[in-house]
Design a protein around this motif. Structure first.
Motif, PDB file in Angstrom:
ATOM      1  N   VAL A  61     -14.419  -1.189  -5.590  1.00 30.11           N
ATOM      2  CA  VAL A  61     -15.439  -0.136  -5.450  1.00 30.11           C
ATOM      3  C   VAL A  61     -16.017   0.078  -6.848  1.00 30.11           C
ATOM      4  CG1 VAL A  61     -15.819   2.299  -4.899  1.00 30.11           C
ATOM      5  CG2 VAL A  61     -14.207   0.939  -3.540  1.00 30.11           C
ATOM      6  N   SER A  84     -17.582   1.404 -10.214  1.00 28.54           N
ATOM      7  CA  SER A  84     -17.613   2.733 -10.816  1.00 28.54           C
ATOM      8  C   SER A  84     -18.135   2.571 -12.237  1.00 28.54           C
ATOM      9  CB  SER A  84     -16.202   3.337 -10.844  1.00 28.54           C
ATOM     10  OG  SER A  84     -15.298   2.435 -11.439  1.00 28.54           O
ATOM     11  N   GLU A 138       0.845  -1.204   0.000  1.00 29.55           N
ATOM     12  CA  GLU A 138       0.000   0.000   0.000  1.00 29.55           C
ATOM     13  C   GLU A 138       0.878   1.250   0.000  1.00 29.55           C
ATOM     14  OE1 GLU A 138      -2.737   0.317   3.289  1.00 29.55           O
ATOM     15  OE2 GLU A 138      -3.902   1.859   2.226  1.00 29.55           O
ATOM     16  N   ALA A 157      -7.166  -5.310  -2.676  1.00 29.15           N
ATOM     17  CA  ALA A 157      -7.920  -4.046  -2.587  1.00 29.15           C
ATOM     18  C   ALA A 157      -9.389  -4.296  -2.915  1.00 29.15           C
ATOM     19  CB  ALA A 157      -7.327  -3.026  -3.569  1.00 29.15           C
ATOM     20  N   PRO A 158     -10.305  -3.803  -2.061  1.00 24.91           N
ATOM     21  CA  PRO A 158     -11.731  -4.046  -2.317  1.00 24.91           C
ATOM     22  C   PRO A 158     -12.182  -3.374  -3.607  1.00 24.91           C
ATOM     23  CG  PRO A 158     -11.433  -2.512  -0.491  1.00 24.91           C
ATOM     24  CD  PRO A 158     -10.069  -2.995  -0.874  1.00 24.91           C
ATOM     25  N   HIS A 167      -2.852   5.941  -6.821  1.00 26.26           N
ATOM     26  CA  HIS A 167      -4.139   6.523  -6.415  1.00 26.26           C
ATOM     27  C   HIS A 167      -4.375   7.894  -7.046  1.00 26.26           C
ATOM     28  CE1 HIS A 167      -3.081   3.535  -3.382  1.00 26.26           C
ATOM     29  NE2 HIS A 167      -4.378   3.395  -3.165  1.00 26.26           N
ATOM     30  N   ASP A 209      -8.800   7.471  -5.276  1.00 25.74           N
ATOM     31  CA  ASP A 209      -8.457   7.100  -3.902  1.00 25.74           C
ATOM     32  C   ASP A 209      -8.765   5.644  -3.577  1.00 25.74           C
ATOM     33  OD1 ASP A 209      -7.478   9.551  -3.497  1.00 25.74           O
ATOM     34  OD2 ASP A 209      -8.982  10.209  -2.029  1.00 25.74           O
ATOM     35  N   SER A 210      -9.811   5.072  -4.211  1.00 28.80           N
ATOM     36  CA  SER A 210     -10.118   3.662  -3.986  1.00 28.80           C
ATOM     37  C   SER A 210      -9.732   2.848  -5.213  1.00 28.80           C
ATOM     38  CB  SER A 210     -11.607   3.468  -3.701  1.00 28.80           C
ATOM     39  OG  SER A 210     -12.045   4.361  -2.703  1.00 28.80           O
ATOM     40  N   LEU A 211      -8.869   3.409  -6.052  1.00 32.68           N
ATOM     41  CA  LEU A 211      -8.402   2.761  -7.292  1.00 32.68           C
ATOM     42  C   LEU A 211      -9.560   2.444  -8.223  1.00 32.68           C
ATOM     43  CD1 LEU A 211      -5.757   0.327  -5.697  1.00 32.68           C
ATOM     44  CD2 LEU A 211      -5.311   2.533  -6.783  1.00 32.68           C
ATOM     45  N   GLN A 212     -10.666   3.192  -8.040  1.00 35.74           N
ATOM     46  CA  GLN A 212     -11.897   2.891  -8.787  1.00 35.74           C
ATOM     47  C   GLN A 212     -11.896   3.463 -10.195  1.00 35.74           C
ATOM     48  OE1 GLN A 212     -11.391   5.293  -6.700  1.00 35.74           O
ATOM     49  NE2 GLN A 212     -12.806   7.009  -6.935  1.00 35.74           N
ATOM     50  N   ASN A 272     -10.701   1.078 -13.513  1.00 34.41           N
ATOM     51  CA  ASN A 272     -10.925   0.620 -12.143  1.00 34.41           C
ATOM     52  C   ASN A 272      -9.962  -0.555 -11.937  1.00 34.41           C
ATOM     53  OD1 ASN A 272     -11.959  -0.945  -9.957  1.00 34.41           O
ATOM     54  ND2 ASN A 272     -13.948   0.025 -10.214  1.00 34.41           N
ATOM     55  N   TRP A 284       0.790   4.142  -2.881  1.00 33.10           N
ATOM     56  CA  TRP A 284       0.513   5.567  -2.619  1.00 33.10           C
ATOM     57  C   TRP A 284       1.711   6.439  -3.003  1.00 33.10           C
ATOM     58  CZ3 TRP A 284      -3.636   8.481  -1.855  1.00 33.10           C
ATOM     59  CH2 TRP A 284      -4.829   7.859  -1.463  1.00 33.10           C
TER      60      TRP A 284
END
Ligand code: HEC
Ligand code: HEC
Length: 282
Positions: free
Chosen positions: A149, A151, A58, A146-147, A67, A72-75, A92, A62
């Motif tokens: 998210v 998009s 991580e 990474a979760p 990111h 920010d959520s790599l979405q 994403n 960063w």
């Protein structure tokens, strides 16, 4: 209708047809250029499976700016949208990499080549090329965990100016211009602070300050850091504060978002390396 009017009309129709045909040719030509397969071989990497490695990954992500461009959520996001030039959309990451093997993921990061073998637009892989196997493995471990998210993103669209630039060879990609077999800094033992600092500066700062760290666009040549004392340099990287208190825009924002992920040892090592650079290019 008068004959000369018919002549003018016919001329206009011909002009429109020629312009349409020219544009059609350019779209075909630029799509062919964009979707030319690059032959960059896949290499296996070791991906660790423990939480300490993911946490390190991580930090790698960063500090290297994944990111910043991918969200920010790599979405993913619309990274750039210029009328007549292009709309460039960053994917994403968790969604995209479900289709990637670890070796393919290593290749897009280090070489800027997509799973299908095409040059990725906008990926600063000439910088990431130098990542060590250890850091790359940790980065991949973090990305895999990474979760996702969700998009909904529009697609990337090359418009007329970008297509014109592409046919003229003026829309370079890192994959198309970088040296894919240069000695990799990350393969070298970074046992001294100067060596560690060089590794960090090359895999972080070159993205904006130029591959030789001698300046690019608005970002100055880095030996300018020589004017900084170590405490001032720490404050620049951790809080985004210039030595003279000036607002340094993008650099300030980048420091506050990205470089706070570096630790004191990293920053001191970068400083030690920059101090060894001569003031003028040799
Ligand atoms: C300067 C902006 C920028 C940075 C920094 C950046 N990327 Fe990208 N990345 C892009 C763009 C733009 C694309 C889409 C390229 C295209 O469509 O041709 C992309 C594509 C990708 C893809 C391909 C996904 C797919 O759909 O095939 C992956 C994976 C990826 N990036 C991962 C990363 C990782 C990991 C990092 C950090 C080490 C990173 N990127 C840093 C701009 C960036
Ligand atoms: C995302 C782009 C970006 C990255 C990455 C970046 N910089 Fe910068 N940096 C800039 C820009 C732009 C400026 C010029 C700011 C200004 O003068 O308005 C700058 C200015 C500087 C300055 C001069 C500050 C001053 O007092 O004028 C130093 C020193 C510096 N950067 C060091 C670094 C180091 C070290 C790294 C890597 C750890 C780094 N930068 C990474 C964009 C970047």
């Amino acid at each position: 209708m008068r004959p000369y009017l018919i002549g003018i009309l016919a001329g206009l129709v011909l002009l429109a047809a020629a312009a349409g045909g020219g544009y059609w040719w350019m779209v075909r030509r630029t799509d062919a250029l964009r979707y030319t397969r690059l032959d960059i071989p896949l290499t296996d990497i070791r991906v660790p499976n423990d939480s300490a490695s993911r946490a390190e990954g991580e930090r790698v992500a960063w500090s290297r700016g994944c990111h910043g461009c991918h969200g920010d959520s790599l979405q993913g996001k619309v990274f750039l949208d210029e009328p007549r030039v292009m709309r460039l959309v960053t994917p994403n990451i968790p969604e995209a990499i479900a289709r990637y093997s670890d070796a393919e993921l290593a290749r897009i990061i280090r070489h800027g080549v997509t799973r299908e073998g095409f040059a990725a637009l906008g990926m600063p892989s000439a910088t990431f090329y130098h990542l060590s196997d250890l850091d790359l493995g940790r980065l991949v471990a973090y990305l895999r965990a990474a979760p996702l998210v969700p998009s909904s993103l529009p697609s990337t669209e090359l418009r007329v100016m970008a297509r014109l630039a592409l046919v003229q060879g003026k829309l370079p990609t890192d994959a198309g211009t970088m040296d894919h077999s240069a000695p990799r800094l990350g393969d070298r033992p970074d046992s001294t602070p100067v060596a560690r600092g060089e590794y960090l500066a090359v895999t972080i700062c070159t993205e904006c300050h130029g591959l030789d760290l001698r300046g690019q666009d608005n970002a100055p040549a880095l030996p300018k850091a020589l004017g900084y004392t170590l405490p001032e340099f720490r404050s620049l990287l951790l809080d985004g504060r210039a030595r003279d208190g000036r607002d340094i825009g993008l650099m300030g924002r980048t420091a506050r978002r990205r470089f706070r992920w570096l630790d004191a040892g990293d920053i001191d090592a970068i400083f030690a390396y920059l101090a060894t650079m001569s003031l003028v290019a040799q």
